[in-house]
Scaffold this motif. Structure first.
Motif, PDB file in Angstrom:
ATOM      1  N   THR A  91      57.905 -51.695  21.635  1.00  0.00           N
ATOM      2  CA  THR A  91      58.842 -51.308  22.690  1.00  0.00           C
ATOM      3  C   THR A  91      60.255 -51.740  22.314  1.00  0.00           C
ATOM      4  OG1 THR A  91      58.535 -53.386  23.911  1.00  0.00           O
ATOM      5  CG2 THR A  91      57.085 -51.534  24.494  1.00  0.00           C
ATOM      6  N   GLY A  92      61.226 -51.062  22.925  1.00  0.00           N
ATOM      7  CA  GLY A  92      62.614 -51.405  22.733  1.00  0.00           C
ATOM      8  C   GLY A  92      63.272 -51.742  24.052  1.00  0.00           C
ATOM      9  N   HIS A  93      64.510 -52.171  23.988  1.00  0.00           N
ATOM     10  CA  HIS A  93      65.262 -52.543  25.188  1.00  0.00           C
ATOM     11  C   HIS A  93      65.289 -51.364  26.166  1.00  0.00           C
ATOM     12  CE1 HIS A  93      68.165 -55.072  27.303  1.00  0.00           C
ATOM     13  NE2 HIS A  93      68.816 -53.946  27.590  1.00  0.00           N
ATOM     14  N   GLY A  94      64.975 -51.636  27.415  1.00  0.00           N
ATOM     15  CA  GLY A  94      64.977 -50.602  28.443  1.00  0.00           C
ATOM     16  C   GLY A  94      63.628 -49.971  28.717  1.00  0.00           C
ATOM     17  N   PHE A  95      62.566 -50.423  28.033  1.00  0.00           N
ATOM     18  CA  PHE A  95      61.276 -49.723  28.117  1.00  0.00           C
ATOM     19  C   PHE A  95      60.683 -49.724  29.517  1.00  0.00           C
ATOM     20  CE2 PHE A  95      59.667 -54.023  27.793  1.00  0.00           C
ATOM     21  CZ  PHE A  95      58.448 -54.002  28.458  1.00  0.00           C
ATOM     22  N   ALA A  96      60.965 -50.724  30.336  1.00  0.00           N
ATOM     23  CA  ALA A  96      60.351 -50.811  31.662  1.00  0.00           C
ATOM     24  C   ALA A  96      60.996 -49.869  32.671  1.00  0.00           C
ATOM     25  CB  ALA A  96      60.412 -52.246  32.184  1.00  0.00           C
ATOM     26  N   VAL A  97      62.168 -49.323  32.339  1.00  0.00           N
ATOM     27  CA  VAL A  97      62.890 -48.445  33.255  1.00  0.00           C
ATOM     28  C   VAL A  97      63.093 -47.048  32.680  1.00  0.00           C
ATOM     29  CG1 VAL A  97      65.036 -48.120  34.554  1.00  0.00           C
ATOM     30  CG2 VAL A  97      64.117 -50.418  34.238  1.00  0.00           C
ATOM     31  N   ARG A  98      63.417 -46.965  31.372  1.00  0.00           N
ATOM     32  CA  ARG A  98      63.841 -45.695  30.800  1.00  0.00           C
ATOM     33  C   ARG A  98      62.951 -45.256  29.643  1.00  0.00           C
ATOM     34  NH1 ARG A  98      68.241 -49.010  31.112  1.00  0.00           N
ATOM     35  NH2 ARG A  98      68.406 -49.158  28.840  1.00  0.00           N
ATOM     36  N   ALA A  99      61.676 -45.613  29.694  1.00  0.00           N
ATOM     37  CA  ALA A  99      60.752 -45.267  28.616  1.00  0.00           C
ATOM     38  C   ALA A  99      60.532 -43.764  28.542  1.00  0.00           C
ATOM     39  CB  ALA A  99      59.416 -45.967  28.843  1.00  0.00           C
ATOM     40  N   ASP A 100      60.164 -43.292  27.348  1.00  0.00           N
ATOM     41  CA  ASP A 100      59.765 -41.892  27.162  1.00  0.00           C
ATOM     42  C   ASP A 100      58.301 -41.778  27.582  1.00  0.00           C
ATOM     43  OD1 ASP A 100      59.173 -39.341  26.425  1.00  0.00           O
ATOM     44  OD2 ASP A 100      59.816 -39.535  24.338  1.00  0.00           O
ATOM     45  N   LEU A 101      58.073 -41.336  28.811  1.00  0.00           N
ATOM     46  CA  LEU A 101      56.720 -41.306  29.362  1.00  0.00           C
ATOM     47  C   LEU A 101      55.848 -40.233  28.726  1.00  0.00           C
ATOM     48  CD1 LEU A 101      57.512 -41.942  33.137  1.00  0.00           C
ATOM     49  CD2 LEU A 101      56.974 -43.584  31.329  1.00  0.00           C
ATOM     50  N   ALA A 102      56.442 -39.370  27.886  1.00  0.00           N
ATOM     51  CA  ALA A 102      55.647 -38.382  27.166  1.00  0.00           C
ATOM     52  C   ALA A 102      54.850 -39.036  26.038  1.00  0.00           C
ATOM     53  CB  ALA A 102      56.541 -37.282  26.610  1.00  0.00           C
ATOM     54  N   GLU A 103      55.247 -40.230  25.644  1.00  0.00           N
ATOM     55  CA  GLU A 103      54.530 -40.959  24.611  1.00  0.00           C
ATOM     56  C   GLU A 103      53.538 -41.920  25.290  1.00  0.00           C
ATOM     57  OE1 GLU A 103      56.967 -42.790  21.671  1.00  0.00           O
ATOM     58  OE2 GLU A 103      58.385 -41.125  21.590  1.00  0.00           O
ATOM     59  N   ASP A 104      52.248 -41.669  25.078  1.00  0.00           N
ATOM     60  CA  ASP A 104      51.211 -42.381  25.821  1.00  0.00           C
ATOM     61  C   ASP A 104      51.326 -43.891  25.698  1.00  0.00           C
ATOM     62  OD1 ASP A 104      50.185 -39.993  26.682  1.00  0.00           O
ATOM     63  OD2 ASP A 104      48.594 -39.899  25.171  1.00  0.00           O
ATOM     64  N   ASP A 105      51.532 -44.379  24.488  1.00  0.00           N
ATOM     65  CA  ASP A 105      51.568 -45.822  24.286  1.00  0.00           C
ATOM     66  C   ASP A 105      52.767 -46.442  24.994  1.00  0.00           C
ATOM     67  OD1 ASP A 105      50.465 -48.223  23.035  1.00  0.00           O
ATOM     68  OD2 ASP A 105      52.318 -48.224  21.887  1.00  0.00           O
ATOM     69  N   VAL A 106      53.903 -45.766  24.943  1.00  0.00           N
ATOM     70  CA  VAL A 106      55.101 -46.274  25.606  1.00  0.00           C
ATOM     71  C   VAL A 106      54.912 -46.279  27.116  1.00  0.00           C
ATOM     72  CG1 VAL A 106      57.564 -45.871  25.987  1.00  0.00           C
ATOM     73  CG2 VAL A 106      56.586 -45.544  23.713  1.00  0.00           C
ATOM     74  N   ALA A 107      54.337 -45.196  27.650  1.00  0.00           N
ATOM     75  CA  ALA A 107      54.076 -45.122  29.082  1.00  0.00           C
ATOM     76  C   ALA A 107      53.127 -46.233  29.526  1.00  0.00           C
ATOM     77  CB  ALA A 107      53.488 -43.758  29.441  1.00  0.00           C
ATOM     78  N   ILE A 140      65.359 -39.983  31.356  1.00  0.00           N
ATOM     79  CA  ILE A 140      65.378 -39.803  32.806  1.00  0.00           C
ATOM     80  C   ILE A 140      64.009 -39.283  33.237  1.00  0.00           C
ATOM     81  CG2 ILE A 140      66.444 -38.562  34.718  1.00  0.00           C
ATOM     82  CD1 ILE A 140      69.017 -38.451  33.090  1.00  0.00           C
ATOM     83  N   HIS A 141      63.405 -39.926  34.226  1.00  0.00           N
ATOM     84  CA  HIS A 141      62.049 -39.589  34.642  1.00  0.00           C
ATOM     85  C   HIS A 141      62.041 -38.539  35.743  1.00  0.00           C
ATOM     86  CE1 HIS A 141      60.813 -43.882  33.172  1.00  0.00           C
ATOM     87  NE2 HIS A 141      61.060 -43.047  32.182  1.00  0.00           N
ATOM     88  N   ASN A 142      60.999 -37.751  35.734  1.00  0.00           N
ATOM     89  CA  ASN A 142      60.806 -36.758  36.782  1.00  0.00           C
ATOM     90  C   ASN A 142      60.195 -37.426  38.014  1.00  0.00           C
ATOM     91  OD1 ASN A 142      61.692 -34.595  35.144  1.00  0.00           O
ATOM     92  ND2 ASN A 142      59.659 -34.436  34.212  1.00  0.00           N
ATOM     93  N   GLY A 143      60.413 -36.823  39.154  1.00  0.00           N
ATOM     94  CA  GLY A 143      59.842 -37.352  40.387  1.00  0.00           C
ATOM     95  C   GLY A 143      60.894 -37.443  41.468  1.00  0.00           C
TER      96      GLY A 143
END
Length: 292
Positions: free
Chosen positions: A258-274, A11-14
């Motif tokens: 990347t895995g399923h859901g990366f465009a919506v529910r990615a772990d943004l703390a991980e630079d490469d995933v973000a 879940i992303h902050n904002g």
């Protein structure tokens, strides 16, 4: 059929910046371009299993509006059938509270199941996770929800879509609907329901049959590690969509690591995933700018 990754992630902050209203009969989150910026067209977000109220989906709608200059609608397609029967009976607040999106507590169930060393704890969270998703699977299968989605786009094309371009951006569950919308449904006043579509890590696609029916251009952002579309199917999808004759010719990119859901529910703390999630945002915006 959806997979386990459809119901977990981050879940992303904002704080979403848009507003909630009713558009063509459905409760809708609305995000508009920055003040003074004319709208380049209308983009309808068809969300993942967590639905129109999920903060990540609303923040993504805001990004498309701000960076792309689009008017962005995020309707409640998962509970939308209620709005279609309002003329037949009174729909109460209690009815609307029975929404069929996957509940956010699914994140907690998934995290506990994955990390707990205790087998009883795993069984407990798996049990409640299954109970939570049963209403989603029952009410939100595409055969039930696509008529609502199609009805919304028909009204949209008759109204603001009569003078503006219309696009659809679908994620996981929503990706199936984007592909269905692209399949050459009856035009409204000579114009298709959809000018262009985008989908990231779509679920429930039938390959090759769903792809072969595409008549409007669709851009695909695919995850390298995805049970819904594994590597061999991704390669086949890419070849098929890029070989479609104009105006249906599309594109497909596979996002490594990347895995399923990366465009919506990615772990943004991980630079490469973000960074991969940001690339998918740019892919979507660039695609609509090309076709609008």
């Amino acid at each position: 059929m959806a997979c386990a990754d459809c119901f977990r992630g981050n879940i992303h902050n904002g704080k979403p910046k848009g507003e909630v209203g009713h558009v063509h009969g459905l409760p809708t989150y609305i995000s508009r371009p920055p003040q003074g910026t004319p709208s380049r067209g209308v983009v309808v977000v068809i969300p993942d299993a967590f639905g129109w109220e999920f903060g990540n989906n609303r923040l993504l709608a805001d990004t498309y509006a701000e960076k792309g200059g689009f008017t962005v609608y995020l309707p409640d397609f998962m509970n939308g059938m209620l709005s279609y029967i309002q003329t037949a009976r009174c729909v109460t607040v209690a009815d609307w509270d029975k929404g069929h999106a996957a509940p956010l507590r699914m994140f907690d169930h998934g995290r506990a199941f994955s990390t707990s060393p205790n087998i009883l704890t795993k069984i407990y969270h798996l049990f409640w996770a299954v109970l939570d998703v049963i209403p989603f699977f029952y009410h939100c299968n595409p055969s039930s929800t696509f008529p609502v989605v199609k009805g919304f786009f028909t009204q949209l094309r008759k109204d603001e879509g009569a003078t503006q371009s219309v696009g659809a951006a679908g994620f996981c569950w929503g990706g199936k609907h984007v592909v269905l919308l692209s399949q050459g449904h009856a035009a409204v006043d000579g114009r298709p329901l959809l000018d262009a579509g985008f989908t990231a890590h779509p679920s429930m696609l039938r390959i090759p049959s769903d792809i072969a029916k595409i008549r409007r251009p669709v851009s695909f952002a695919l995850a390298a590690k995805d049970d819904q579309i594994p590597a061999a199917k991704a390669a086949r999808l890419k070849a098929l969509v890029e070989a479609l004759p104009a105006p249906a010719t599309g594109e497909a990119y596979v996002f490594e690591r990347t895995g399923h859901g990366f465009a919506v529910r990615a772990d943004l703390a991980e630079d490469d995933v973000a960074a991969q999630a940001a690339r998918a945002e740019d892919q979507c915006i660039d695609w609509f700018n090309k076709h609008f």
